[in-house]
Design an enzyme around this catalytic site. Sequence first.
Site, PDB file in Angstrom:
ATOM      1  N   HIS A   1     -14.276 -49.786 -32.059  1.00  0.00           N
ATOM      2  CA  HIS A   1     -14.903 -50.922 -31.238  1.00  0.00           C
ATOM      3  C   HIS A   1     -16.259 -51.297 -31.847  1.00  0.00           C
ATOM      4  O   HIS A   1     -16.661 -51.996 -31.307  1.00  0.00           O
ATOM      5  CB  HIS A   1     -15.101 -50.305 -29.777  1.00  0.00           C
ATOM      6  CG  HIS A   1     -15.931 -49.018 -29.664  1.00  0.00           C
ATOM      7  ND1 HIS A   1     -15.627 -48.019 -30.065  1.00  0.00           N
ATOM      8  CD2 HIS A   1     -17.064 -48.923 -29.184  1.00  0.00           C
ATOM      9  CE1 HIS A   1     -16.447 -47.130 -29.998  1.00  0.00           C
ATOM     10  NE2 HIS A   1     -17.746 -47.566 -29.397  1.00  0.00           N
ATOM     11  N   ASP A   2     -16.478 -50.635 -33.012  1.00  0.00           N
ATOM     12  CA  ASP A   2     -17.708 -50.901 -33.258  1.00  0.00           C
ATOM     13  C   ASP A   2     -17.488 -51.564 -34.860  1.00  0.00           C
ATOM     14  O   ASP A   2     -18.371 -52.086 -35.500  1.00  0.00           O
ATOM     15  CB  ASP A   2     -18.547 -49.663 -33.980  1.00  0.00           C
ATOM     16  CG  ASP A   2     -18.914 -48.869 -32.682  1.00  0.00           C
ATOM     17  OD1 ASP A   2     -19.290 -49.495 -31.448  1.00  0.00           O
ATOM     18  OD2 ASP A   2     -18.927 -47.484 -32.659  1.00  0.00           O
TER      19      ASP A   2
ATOM     20  N   ASP B   1     -14.965 -39.898 -23.561  1.00  0.00           N
ATOM     21  CA  ASP B   1     -16.039 -40.167 -24.462  1.00  0.00           C
ATOM     22  C   ASP B   1     -17.143 -39.631 -23.747  1.00  0.00           C
ATOM     23  O   ASP B   1     -17.498 -39.599 -22.604  1.00  0.00           O
ATOM     24  CB  ASP B   1     -16.391 -41.792 -24.488  1.00  0.00           C
ATOM     25  CG  ASP B   1     -16.852 -42.249 -25.758  1.00  0.00           C
ATOM     26  OD1 ASP B   1     -17.756 -41.600 -26.400  1.00  0.00           O
ATOM     27  OD2 ASP B   1     -16.242 -43.269 -26.313  1.00  0.00           O
TER      28      ASP B   1
ATOM     29  N   ASP C   1     -19.918 -39.001 -28.967  1.00  0.00           N
ATOM     30  CA  ASP C   1     -20.731 -40.348 -29.561  1.00  0.00           C
ATOM     31  C   ASP C   1     -22.006 -39.634 -30.529  1.00  0.00           C
ATOM     32  O   ASP C   1     -22.449 -38.526 -30.086  1.00  0.00           O
ATOM     33  CB  ASP C   1     -21.015 -40.934 -28.250  1.00  0.00           C
ATOM     34  CG  ASP C   1     -21.817 -42.254 -28.605  1.00  0.00           C
ATOM     35  OD1 ASP C   1     -20.926 -43.114 -28.819  1.00  0.00           O
ATOM     36  OD2 ASP C   1     -23.044 -42.516 -28.407  1.00  0.00           O
TER      37      ASP C   1
ATOM     38  N   GLU D   1     -18.009 -38.065 -33.566  1.00  0.00           N
ATOM     39  CA  GLU D   1     -18.216 -39.373 -34.123  1.00  0.00           C
ATOM     40  C   GLU D   1     -19.438 -39.084 -35.312  1.00  0.00           C
ATOM     41  O   GLU D   1     -20.587 -39.265 -34.823  1.00  0.00           O
ATOM     42  CB  GLU D   1     -18.772 -40.768 -33.327  1.00  0.00           C
ATOM     43  CG  GLU D   1     -18.845 -41.737 -34.029  1.00  0.00           C
ATOM     44  CD  GLU D   1     -19.676 -43.066 -33.357  1.00  0.00           C
ATOM     45  OE1 GLU D   1     -19.716 -44.189 -33.844  1.00  0.00           O
ATOM     46  OE2 GLU D   1     -20.598 -42.598 -32.529  1.00  0.00           O
TER      47      GLU D   1
END
Length: 535
Positions: A329-330, A103, A205, A268
């Site tokens: 994970h969001d 990430d 990200d 993302e």
Amino acid sequence: MAVGNEQYLWWQSGIIYQVYPRSFQDSDGDGIGDLNGIKQRLEYLQWLGVDAIWISPIYPSPMADFGYDISDYTGIHELFGTMADFDDLLQEVHARGMKMILDLVPNHTSNKHPWFLESRSSKDNPKRDWYIWEDAKPDGSEPNNWLAMFGGSGWEWDEKTEQYYYHAFLKEQPDLNWRNPDVQKAMFDVMRFWLDKGVDGFRVDVMWHMIKDEKLRDNPPNPDYKPEMATYEKLIPAYSTDQPEIHHIVQEMRKVVDAYKERVIIGEIYLPIHKLVTYYGKNGNGAHLPFNFMLLNLPWNAQKIGAHINEYEGALPEGGWPNWVLGNHDKSRIGTRIGIEEARVAAMLLLTLRGTPTMYYGDEIGMTDVTIPEDEIQDPQGLNMPGLNLSRDPARTPMQWNTSNNAGFTNGTPWLRVADNYTNLNVETEQQDKESALELYKQLIQLRKAEQALSIGEYIPVQTEGDLLAYRREHENTNLLIVLNLGDKDTMFTPEHATLKGQIILDTNLKRRTEQVNDKLEVRANEGVIVRLKG
Ligand code: GLC
Ligand code: MG
């Protein structure tokens, strides 16, 4: 890979698996997952058949946003282990023929990062311009109306130097100023640091946030805002996100990874399709895979999903490789969003569509959101906007490995509670059960690996009505038909203009393999089938 298909790279034909490191496997009893824990579970991932693991941030961080607030981009947080542990893990991943994606969080740092500490120390510090500092309006208020994703204003007043700084997320996550060439260089050096180690790529990200309007114009109000939505939704982020200059930055990042062999950039990006596809860049010089989150947001409706797949397929630029995501994970887990039975159909969808699938840890065993009592909530998004059900903790609970204490995740006290259902729902138990969710995932993955029609074949939509979603995947002489029933009624599938002859090779309930299909095909409620067509 078979002769003639050398042009397909691992990130195109392979499957990506997201590991949320805090919750995957704890190796030292502190209740928090770590790198050595991941290493212990590589055998499982290899057994499952995934090709690459993407690990959410493992860098030093005050953990205001669980690692998405980085205070050192080239270190390892002691909670997760040491650099030696990391090197070891990477080596082990590669030794097993898998890839590792890290990430990268370039939009913002932690407010404890030395860059920010310097930047905030004085107005004439050389790093002042590394962040977005602005004077107050004459009345002392914020420079503009921009809001933070995690609630409240996007601007934080600094008493000492009497200016505001901008943060798209928490005030502990100040945004970097990507218009500054020194910032660009520093982050490209970070990328090279990991690429030199042999990391296979980055999930970048909030890529679409990285550059903001030069004039910092006010964002317009969102006419669709409702009080049950996050406060951030009050405005349309027209000037704070997705600015034209972002594409140049992405191109530069791409150049950094292109200096190495077969590395990947995944972005993302939460944007509508026509905007999302611009992130592939001109002539494919942007991100390799702008994450396609369509399945996270669409209702579980066959006609809507079918229309979106077609729209996406049609919008892809020349050479642009598609990709699909069911969970991360969001977001609330797929099994909770659409239901447990439905999630099996969604698994078949994910693993039979054209384009790289990204799986979220635990979805393969059918994990669902875990209700976290109010006094145990950890996620800042939940804590800052209470009552709106915005905490992301429910989808981040520890992986369920077996029936032992804490599902085999830790010997200590887990940082977030383990689901109550772990005694039935866990890897070991499901490995023994020939009809489990895990067995279905395993079969789907094996089939995708065995059938080039699935991994690299063409996508051909098939007309349906109501709750059925159907398409074909075709490669050389193989022709697979996928029919998914998204509804709760058994339904007859009868193609209008084609003959339907073949054999079922996989079904979501793992009950119908080898069944012959002649002209019509009954697809039961919440069932999906793959038929190998004859001729
Ligand atoms: C991304 C991450 C999310 C994080 C945010 C801020 O959306 O996926 O977990 O909170 O960026 O870094
Ligand atoms: Mg640990």
